[in-house]
Design a protein around this motif. Structure first.
Motif, PDB file in Angstrom:
ATOM      1  N   LEU B 102      -4.934   8.092  -2.260  1.00 23.02           N
ATOM      2  CA  LEU B 102      -4.383   7.537  -3.493  1.00 23.02           C
ATOM      3  C   LEU B 102      -4.280   6.022  -3.390  1.00 23.02           C
ATOM      4  O   LEU B 102      -4.681   5.287  -4.292  1.00 23.02           O
ATOM      5  CB  LEU B 102      -3.008   8.159  -3.767  1.00 23.02           C
ATOM      6  N   PHE B 103      -3.756   5.553  -2.276  1.00 22.25           N
ATOM      7  CA  PHE B 103      -3.585   4.111  -2.131  1.00 22.25           C
ATOM      8  C   PHE B 103      -4.924   3.397  -2.003  1.00 22.25           C
ATOM      9  O   PHE B 103      -5.073   2.267  -2.465  1.00 22.25           O
ATOM     10  CB  PHE B 103      -2.664   3.796  -0.952  1.00 22.25           C
ATOM     11  N   ASP B 104      -5.894   4.078  -1.375  1.00 18.94           N
ATOM     12  CA  ASP B 104      -7.230   3.487  -1.319  1.00 18.94           C
ATOM     13  C   ASP B 104      -7.771   3.276  -2.721  1.00 18.94           C
ATOM     14  O   ASP B 104      -8.289   2.213  -3.049  1.00 18.94           O
ATOM     15  CB  ASP B 104      -8.177   4.404  -0.519  1.00 18.94           C
ATOM     16  N   ASN B 105      -7.629   4.316  -3.553  1.00 21.68           N
ATOM     17  CA  ASN B 105      -8.125   4.212  -4.931  1.00 21.68           C
ATOM     18  C   ASN B 105      -7.382   3.131  -5.696  1.00 21.68           C
ATOM     19  O   ASN B 105      -7.975   2.345  -6.436  1.00 21.68           O
ATOM     20  CB  ASN B 105      -7.965   5.554  -5.654  1.00 21.68           C
ATOM     21  N   LEU B 106      -6.079   3.128  -5.517  1.00 20.08           N
ATOM     22  CA  LEU B 106      -5.241   2.164  -6.230  1.00 20.08           C
ATOM     23  C   LEU B 106      -5.634   0.745  -5.828  1.00 20.08           C
ATOM     24  O   LEU B 106      -5.755  -0.148  -6.669  1.00 20.08           O
ATOM     25  CB  LEU B 106      -3.776   2.447  -5.886  1.00 20.08           C
ATOM     26  N   ALA B 107      -5.831   0.563  -4.534  1.00 21.84           N
ATOM     27  CA  ALA B 107      -6.182  -0.769  -4.038  1.00 21.84           C
ATOM     28  C   ALA B 107      -7.523  -1.206  -4.619  1.00 21.84           C
ATOM     29  O   ALA B 107      -7.697  -2.373  -4.984  1.00 21.84           O
ATOM     30  CB  ALA B 107      -6.236  -0.755  -2.517  1.00 21.84           C
ATOM     31  N   ARG B 108      -8.456  -0.258  -4.733  1.00 20.14           N
ATOM     32  CA  ARG B 108      -9.758  -0.611  -5.280  1.00 20.14           C
ATOM     33  C   ARG B 108      -9.625  -1.049  -6.724  1.00 20.14           C
ATOM     34  O   ARG B 108     -10.192  -2.048  -7.140  1.00 20.14           O
ATOM     35  CB  ARG B 108     -10.713   0.579  -5.148  1.00 20.14           C
ATOM     36  N   VAL B 109      -8.833  -0.299  -7.503  1.00 20.09           N
ATOM     37  CA  VAL B 109      -8.653  -0.639  -8.916  1.00 20.09           C
ATOM     38  C   VAL B 109      -7.968  -1.995  -9.050  1.00 20.09           C
ATOM     39  O   VAL B 109      -8.326  -2.812  -9.902  1.00 20.09           O
ATOM     40  CB  VAL B 109      -7.817   0.459  -9.623  1.00 20.09           C
ATOM     41  N   LEU B 110      -6.992  -2.240  -8.210  1.00 18.75           N
ATOM     42  CA  LEU B 110      -6.197  -3.460  -8.359  1.00 18.75           C
ATOM     43  C   LEU B 110      -6.807  -4.635  -7.607  1.00 18.75           C
ATOM     44  O   LEU B 110      -6.299  -5.755  -7.703  1.00 18.75           O
ATOM     45  CB  LEU B 110      -4.768  -3.219  -7.851  1.00 18.75           C
ATOM     46  N   GLY B 111      -7.881  -4.367  -6.843  1.00 19.47           N
ATOM     47  CA  GLY B 111      -8.496  -5.458  -6.098  1.00 19.47           C
ATOM     48  C   GLY B 111      -7.632  -5.970  -4.967  1.00 19.47           C
ATOM     49  O   GLY B 111      -7.541  -7.180  -4.747  1.00 19.47           O
ATOM     50  N   GLU B 112      -6.977  -5.064  -4.293  1.00 18.04           N
ATOM     51  CA  GLU B 112      -6.111  -5.471  -3.176  1.00 18.04           C
ATOM     52  C   GLU B 112      -6.570  -4.744  -1.917  1.00 18.04           C
ATOM     53  O   GLU B 112      -7.366  -3.813  -1.973  1.00 18.04           O
ATOM     54  CB  GLU B 112      -4.656  -5.081  -3.465  1.00 18.04           C
ATOM     55  N   LYS B 113      -6.026  -5.146  -0.793  1.00 16.24           N
ATOM     56  CA  LYS B 113      -6.326  -4.448   0.454  1.00 16.24           C
ATOM     57  C   LYS B 113      -5.398  -3.241   0.574  1.00 16.24           C
ATOM     58  O   LYS B 113      -4.184  -3.380   0.434  1.00 16.24           O
ATOM     59  CB  LYS B 113      -6.084  -5.371   1.645  1.00 16.24           C
ATOM     60  N   PRO B 114      -5.985  -2.038   0.849  1.00 18.92           N
ATOM     61  CA  PRO B 114      -5.143  -0.826   0.902  1.00 18.92           C
ATOM     62  C   PRO B 114      -4.007  -0.953   1.905  1.00 18.92           C
ATOM     63  O   PRO B 114      -2.885  -0.531   1.654  1.00 18.92           O
ATOM     64  CB  PRO B 114      -6.121   0.269   1.329  1.00 18.92           C
ATOM     65  N   ARG B 115      -4.308  -1.590   3.031  1.00 19.30           N
ATOM     66  CA  ARG B 115      -3.288  -1.632   4.081  1.00 19.30           C
ATOM     67  C   ARG B 115      -2.096  -2.479   3.641  1.00 19.30           C
ATOM     68  O   ARG B 115      -0.943  -2.081   3.788  1.00 19.30           O
ATOM     69  CB  ARG B 115      -3.899  -2.174   5.363  1.00 19.30           C
ATOM     70  N   SER B 116      -2.381  -3.627   3.061  1.00 19.94           N
ATOM     71  CA  SER B 116      -1.266  -4.494   2.659  1.00 19.94           C
ATOM     72  C   SER B 116      -0.487  -3.856   1.512  1.00 19.94           C
ATOM     73  O   SER B 116       0.731  -3.987   1.411  1.00 19.94           O
ATOM     74  CB  SER B 116      -1.786  -5.872   2.254  1.00 19.94           C
ATOM     75  N   LEU B 117      -1.220  -3.130   0.652  1.00 13.70           N
ATOM     76  CA  LEU B 117      -0.571  -2.432  -0.460  1.00 13.70           C
ATOM     77  C   LEU B 117       0.430  -1.406   0.065  1.00 13.70           C
ATOM     78  O   LEU B 117       1.590  -1.364  -0.352  1.00 13.70           O
ATOM     79  CB  LEU B 117      -1.651  -1.718  -1.271  1.00 13.70           C
ATOM     80  N   LEU B 118      -0.052  -0.601   1.020  1.00  9.95           N
ATOM     81  CA  LEU B 118       0.779   0.462   1.579  1.00  9.95           C
ATOM     82  C   LEU B 118       1.979  -0.141   2.312  1.00  9.95           C
ATOM     83  O   LEU B 118       3.113   0.314   2.181  1.00  9.95           O
ATOM     84  CB  LEU B 118      -0.073   1.306   2.537  1.00  9.95           C
ATOM     85  N   HIS B 119       1.690  -1.185   3.059  1.00 11.47           N
ATOM     86  CA  HIS B 119       2.737  -1.869   3.820  1.00 11.47           C
ATOM     87  C   HIS B 119       3.833  -2.383   2.879  1.00 11.47           C
ATOM     88  O   HIS B 119       5.027  -2.186   3.099  1.00 11.47           O
ATOM     89  CB  HIS B 119       2.109  -3.028   4.588  1.00 11.47           C
ATOM     90  N   ASP B 120       3.362  -3.014   1.812  1.00  8.93           N
ATOM     91  CA  ASP B 120       4.262  -3.574   0.809  1.00  8.93           C
ATOM     92  C   ASP B 120       5.159  -2.514   0.197  1.00  8.93           C
ATOM     93  O   ASP B 120       6.372  -2.682   0.088  1.00  8.93           O
ATOM     94  CB  ASP B 120       3.371  -4.147  -0.298  1.00  8.93           C
ATOM     95  N   VAL B 121       4.509  -1.406  -0.204  1.00  2.78           N
ATOM     96  CA  VAL B 121       5.242  -0.334  -0.875  1.00  2.78           C
ATOM     97  C   VAL B 121       6.231   0.324   0.092  1.00  2.78           C
ATOM     98  O   VAL B 121       7.384   0.574  -0.262  1.00  2.78           O
ATOM     99  CB  VAL B 121       4.252   0.689  -1.453  1.00  2.78           C
ATOM    100  N   ASN B 122       5.773   0.567   1.324  1.00  2.00           N
ATOM    101  CA  ASN B 122       6.675   1.192   2.293  1.00  2.00           C
ATOM    102  C   ASN B 122       7.890   0.318   2.564  1.00  2.00           C
ATOM    103  O   ASN B 122       8.993   0.830   2.766  1.00  2.00           O
ATOM    104  CB  ASN B 122       5.926   1.465   3.599  1.00  2.00           C
ATOM    105  N   LYS B 123       7.671  -0.994   2.547  1.00  2.00           N
ATOM    106  CA  LYS B 123       8.786  -1.908   2.764  1.00  2.00           C
ATOM    107  C   LYS B 123       9.823  -1.745   1.647  1.00  2.00           C
ATOM    108  O   LYS B 123      11.029  -1.699   1.891  1.00  2.00           O
ATOM    109  CB  LYS B 123       8.258  -3.354   2.804  1.00  2.00           C
ATOM    110  N   GLN B 124       9.310  -1.633   0.422  1.00  2.00           N
ATOM    111  CA  GLN B 124      10.234  -1.477  -0.703  1.00  2.00           C
ATOM    112  C   GLN B 124      10.953  -0.138  -0.652  1.00  2.00           C
ATOM    113  O   GLN B 124      12.136  -0.059  -0.955  1.00  2.00           O
ATOM    114  CB  GLN B 124       9.486  -1.616  -2.033  1.00  2.00           C
ATOM    115  N   PHE B 125      10.201   0.924  -0.253  1.00  3.49           N
ATOM    116  CA  PHE B 125      10.831   2.243  -0.160  1.00  3.49           C
ATOM    117  C   PHE B 125      11.946   2.218   0.872  1.00  3.49           C
ATOM    118  O   PHE B 125      12.985   2.847   0.700  1.00  3.49           O
ATOM    119  CB  PHE B 125       9.800   3.300   0.239  1.00  3.49           C
ATOM    120  N   LYS B 126      11.684   1.501   1.972  1.00  2.00           N
ATOM    121  CA  LYS B 126      12.678   1.459   3.029  1.00  2.00           C
ATOM    122  C   LYS B 126      13.914   0.706   2.542  1.00  2.00           C
ATOM    123  O   LYS B 126      15.045   1.097   2.825  1.00  2.00           O
ATOM    124  CB  LYS B 126      12.079   0.789   4.267  1.00  2.00           C
TER     125      LYS B 126
END
Lengths: 400, 634
Positions: B102-126
């Motif tokens: 899901l995050f890979d797809n999202l990153a592709r649509v948004l033009g971002e790096k999947p890893r930084s996206l996931l990292h960012d989101v996990n930080k907010q969840f925490k």
């Protein structure tokens, strides 16, 4: 069929001449009541559940289900008037026709590169696996009668089972696992009613358990997939309902939520959001009972179950009064066919049985299932009518 | 067990078997009934709640924050609507592999790096569990349309309309506004954020934070019904969002812009303030920055650029956080201390020989080795005689407790915060005996703790008297000190919040800022000091005469003091603090320019332009200034 109808008419005239009661009165009125009650409920519930499903045609499913019901009732009365005993002579034809129809649909399905369970006909799609349920009862009961003198032989039990396993495997390959299981239930019931030895059933039970273990656990462990992964998912989903919409357990969970939300008296057709907003999948076919539970609550579900109880009670009663073994075996097969489908379907919607794709007889939308069920009940009525006619004749003989 | 084919089959065996079938059936019905009873009657409430929860979605409709306008209603901060992509943890796939897809797809649509996206989101969840996290703010129209159209492949992903702050005037006033950001967990516990929901954006700095309770609105909610696919199937209830209040500032955009334009390309700061009310008409710091960078999440590279010293640290608000020696602009404060403590009278003469002997063989000189002969305090302020004020510093060191200069400077607000409604004030340093001795003690303990390697001496007082030595202050502090001298002793609380208004600009609440304290200064002392400042600006040989008095076309009479402060390792710090109009001043303007050189050359012309903007008069500056015959260093 016309010949048979002719016989019935002749029989009708003869009984009139004899001054006996009308053949209409020889059918079981309570069985008729349960049947008509169920189809009436079905038309209403299917109508309300599918009101918003097809834009611009709110009565699409209602009209069709009513038409199937009407056709079924006509066929039911027609079959009630024939003497079922004559079907025994056609056992090879009946069995052959059943296998042929199932093979035809398999061929169609292969050609369509997917699963197709029906043969398209002008007015509706014939589902041979549904018709097969009744044809199997008729044929299997006849084969059983043929071997009644060798009942205690293992070969008899094996033969009957084999005769059921062949079509069962063919429909499971369609894939229609539910119908395959119904076939097996029919076979077991006919063996049981005929009086097969208890030891055979014990061995049978052990074999079945072993087979299930091999299919679900053993074969996958060595890399052989007997069932498709989605079928395994469905079978095991009831153990773990889930909120994940892409999992099989999700349907189940939504079905349970819908039934539970119905509470004692239901949310009404308009308030049943689980149904109306499509949270309950297949709400007019496999999950029709969930709709009943949501719209009419415990009261509605209890009414439907009561009608089924009435139906099964009358069918068992007919079994006991059949004028010959063939009638008793037919009644036993039909009881198994109906009761098995009711319990598996209802059990599925309330989360205590696996999802196998078995329709709820007379309630689920679908021409093949509705019409075949009516025909089955027509046969039951025929067994009833024949028994009453026979005993009336015997009584008159005694008096005369 | 044997039947003949056409026998009536009822037998005890059959009866038993039918009974077994009937019994099994009965048991099955019983199980189903009990299960239904359990589901529908015993747990019905729970499932009803679940069914409603299934179909009901609350869509938060963000309330726009109130606008911020200048005192004339000109919009300084407004809102721009955009779309934010969010993910809610409860609806994301549980399976880690699916989640990664899901995050890979999202990153592709948004033009971002999947890893930084996931990292960012996990930080907010925490940080804030169970709350949806923002994947990306301000996505483009095609991006959000794609996600909405392919909702089924993005479980747990939603697109929401959000408002972003927008600053139409970019660099102008950038230091005033502050930033808006998601509320933090700590803030949610505070009383002042009551009614704020998780994920709401609140003011995080500057006046956005100071006046957040007015500016933030009340979010609305659309309660809608959705079907199993998550598509909208009708609206249930609707609560319209209530937009925030408008905040009117005391700032005058025109004055602010003139000030910043005049300072452009230099480093320094300015303040223009009403001396009676403390209303700040303009407050600027250069270099400035574009606050639109902060409307979204700022990039680290941008942030580094805005804080790096080599770029002049644009984020620093030098007007309130600067720490500079003030040079001669401190002399009026020394004057107050000397007059009030009785070291001199208004007419006490003193002969400026051009040098001042501190004793111990140490002699201090006027800048440029000038000597101004016999003068009293008014004249000393006009020509900015260092020797005269060295003398005052020396005398003050032995008057009373020897800390009279520090006492009066402190009363006037040097070395302490002004209390302005902006965060980030720095108090600067007012060198006192206590301060120097304390620093010296630290130095003795560990030289790294303090650079002050000697105890307090009279020389410190002499240096402080002319705004040198360890003295550090910012323009706002000087503006407040001068305002206090000019307004009769009221230490105003400078402020930029003027009024809370509704969206149409109708007043709802005036913001009040009472004076912080009163300093009793005798009227004749005030008059002689203001007179000296007037002479300095308007009379020949006054230190800022070339800018004001010499410009016959400039109609506003002023009283101002130049300052040219020496800074370690840098060129002179140019200062000008001026009260206008004379003799009944209304505004104080304080300007400082780093490496600006003489006060009259760099800071005074800026102040003049600001005065021109305040009084709406044209300012034409003769270039080059004719600076002969004045004390440039004053």
């Amino acid at each position: 069929m016309s010949a048979t109808l002719g016989e019935t008419v002749k029989d009708f005239h003869e009984s009139r001449e004899r001054g006996a009661s009308l053949p209409m009165l020889r059918i079981d009125p309570l069985l008729l009541l349960a049947t008509i009650g169920l189809i009436a409920c079905s038309v209403y519930v299917v109508g309300s559940a599918t009101h918003d499903d097809i834009a611009g045609d709110p009565h699409y499913y209602l009209v069709r289900q009513a038409a199937y019901g009407a056709a079924g009732i006509i066929l039911m009365f027609a079959l009630a008037r024939i003497d079922y005993s004559r079907l025994r002579e056609w056992r090879f034809g009946v069995y052959g026709a059943m296998i042929a129809l199932i093979l035809v649909v398999l061929a169609i399905g292969t050609a369509a590169k997917g699963s197709q369970r029906w043969i398209p006909l002008p007015f509706f799609n014939l589902q041979p696996s549904e018709l097969g349920k009744l044809l199997l009862v008729v044929a299997l009961a006849a084969f059983m009668v043929e071997r009644i003198r060798k009942l205690s032989e293992v070969e008899t039990t094996s033969r009957i089972l084999l005769l059921a396993i062949v079509p069962a495997m063919l429909v499971i390959a369609q894939p229609d696992l539910g119908s395959g299981l119904v076939y097996m239930a029919i076979a077991v019931a006919i063996l049981f009613v005929a009086g097969t030895k208890w030891t055979h059933f014990v061995v049978l039970g052990a074999l079945a358990t072993g087979a299930i273990a091999i299919v679900l656990v053993g074969a996958p462990a060595v890399g052989v997939q007997v069932l498709k992964p989605y079928q395994v998912d469905r079978l095991t989903a009831f153990v773990h309902p889930t909120d994940d919409p892409r999992k099989q357990g999700y349907q189940l969970k939504q079905s349970i939520v819908g039934i539970g939300a119905g509470q004692k008296t239901g949310r009404g057709a308009d308030g049943a959001t689980q149904t109306k907003l499509n949270f309950i999948p297949e709400h007019h076919t496999d999950f029709i009972f969930s709709v009943v539970g949501e719209e009419f609550g415990f009261a509605g579900a209890a009414l439907i179950l009561a009608l089924y109880a009435l139906l099964i009670w009358r069918a068992l009663r007919i079994l006991t009064m059949a004028k010959n073994l063939y009638g008793a075996l037919i009644a036993g097969g039909i009881v198994a066919m109906l009761a098995f489908q009711v319990f598996v379907n209802v059990g599925m919607t309330i989360g205590i049985m696996p999802i196998t794709g078995v329709p709820l007889p007379l309630m689920s939308y679908g021409g093949s299932s509705v019409i075949v069920t009516f025909m089955a009940i027509g046969l039951l009525q025929s067994v009833h009518a024949q028994a009453r006619t026979a005993s009336a004749a015997k009584g008159r003989d005694l008096i005369a | 067990m044997m039947y003949r084919e056409n026998d009536r089959p009822m037998s005890p065996q059959l009866a038993l078997r039918v009974a077994i079938i009937g019994g099994v059936t009965l048991v099955m019905f019983g199980v189903i009934f009990f299960r239904l009873w359990y589901l529908q009657v015993l747990s019905g409430d729970k499932y009803l709640a679940e069914a409603n929860n299934n179909r009901v979605r609350d869509i938060v409709v963000q309330a726009p924050r109130g606008q911020i306008v200048d005192r004339n209603g000109r919009v300084l901060v407004e809102n721009r609507s955009g779309y934010a992509v969010k993910v809610s943890p409860a609806k994301l796939p549980k399976d880690p592999a699916e989640r990664r897809t899901l995050f890979d797809n999202l990153a592709r649509v948004l033009g971002e790096k999947p890893r930084s996206l996931l990292h960012d989101v996990n930080k907010q969840f925490k940080a804030v569990p169970f709350q949806s996290a923002t994947v990306k703010n301000d996505v483009s129209q095609p991006m959000y349309a794609y996600i909405l159209e392919h909702q089924e492949s993005f479980p747990g992903v939603s697109v929401e309309q959000v408002f972003f702050r927008s600053y139409p005037h970019k660099e102008i006033g950038a230091h005033l506004f502050g930033t808006v950001g998601p509320v933090t967990a700590d803030q949610l516990k505070q009383k002042r954020y009551r009614g704020v929901n998780m994920n709401d954006r609140v003011g995080q700095s500057g006046i956005e934070s100071e006046y957040d309770r007015y500016l933030r609105g009340v979010d609305g909610a659309d309660r809608v019904q959705v079907d199993a696919m998550g598509s909208l199937r009708g609206e249930l209830t609707k609560r319209a969002p209530k937009s925030g209040r408008q905040l009117r500032l005391t700032i005058d955009y025109n004055v602010q812009k003139v000030g910043q334009d005049a300072m452009a390309g230099r480093r320094g700061a300015f303040v223009a303030m009403d001396i009676h009310s403390g209303e700040v008409r303009a407050l600027g710091s250069e270099p400035s920055f574009d606050p639109n960078l902060f409307a979204k999440t700022i990039k680290q590279s941008d942030y580094d650029r805005l804080t790096s010293a080599s770029n002049g640290a644009p984020l620093t608000n030098r007007a309130i956080a600067g720490a500079y020696p003030t040079g001669s602009t401190f002399k009026p404060i020394t004057s107050v201390a000397a007059l009030e403590s009785g070291v001199i009278g208004t007419d006490t003469p003193y002969t400026d020989t051009g040098s001042f002997s501190l004793g111990g063989g140490l002699t201090l000189h006027n800048a440029g080795n000038a000597s101004y002969g016999t003068l009293a305090i008014r004249r000393a302020l006009q020509v900015s005689s260092d020797v005269f004020f060295y003398h005052l510093g020396f005398e003050l060191n032995s008057a009373g407790d020897g800390q009279q200069l520090q006492k009066w400077a402190h009363l006037l607000g040097i070395g302490r915060n002004t209390g302005i409604d902006l965060p980030g004030e720095a108090p600067g340093i007012l060198p006192s005996r206590k301060y120097i001795d304390h620093q010296y003690a630290l130095h003795n303990k560990n030289p790294k703790l303090s650079l002050i390697d000697r105890p307090w001496s009279v020389g410190d007082n002499v240096n402080t008297a002319i705004g040198q030595g360890y003295l550090q202050a910012n323009p706002l502090q000087l503006a407040v000190a001068y305002a206090t001298i000019a307004n009769g002793g009221r230490v105003v609380r400078p402020h930029i919040g003027l009024r809370v208004e509704d969206a149409a600009g109708r007043a709802i609440q005036e913001l009040r800022f009472s004076a912080r304290r009163h300093v009793s200064i005798k009227s004749q002392f005030r008059q002689v000091i203001l007179g000296g400042l007037f002479d300095a600006a308007e009379m020949p040989s006054g230190t800022s005469y070339p800018v004001f008095g010499a410009d016959k076309k400039f109609p506003i009479k002023v009283a101002g003091k130049t300052g040219t402060a020496q800074r370690n390792g840098q060129n002179d710090q140019s200062w000008y603090v001026v009260l206008a109009p004379y003799p009944n001043p209304r505004y104080v303007i304080a300007v400082t320019v780093e490496n600006g050189g003489f006060g009259v050359e760099a800071a005074a012309p800026v102040a003049k332009k600001i005065i021109g903007a305040l009084f709406n008069v044209k300012v034409k500056q003769a270039t080059p200034l004719s600076t002969s015959g004045i004390n440039l260093h004053g």
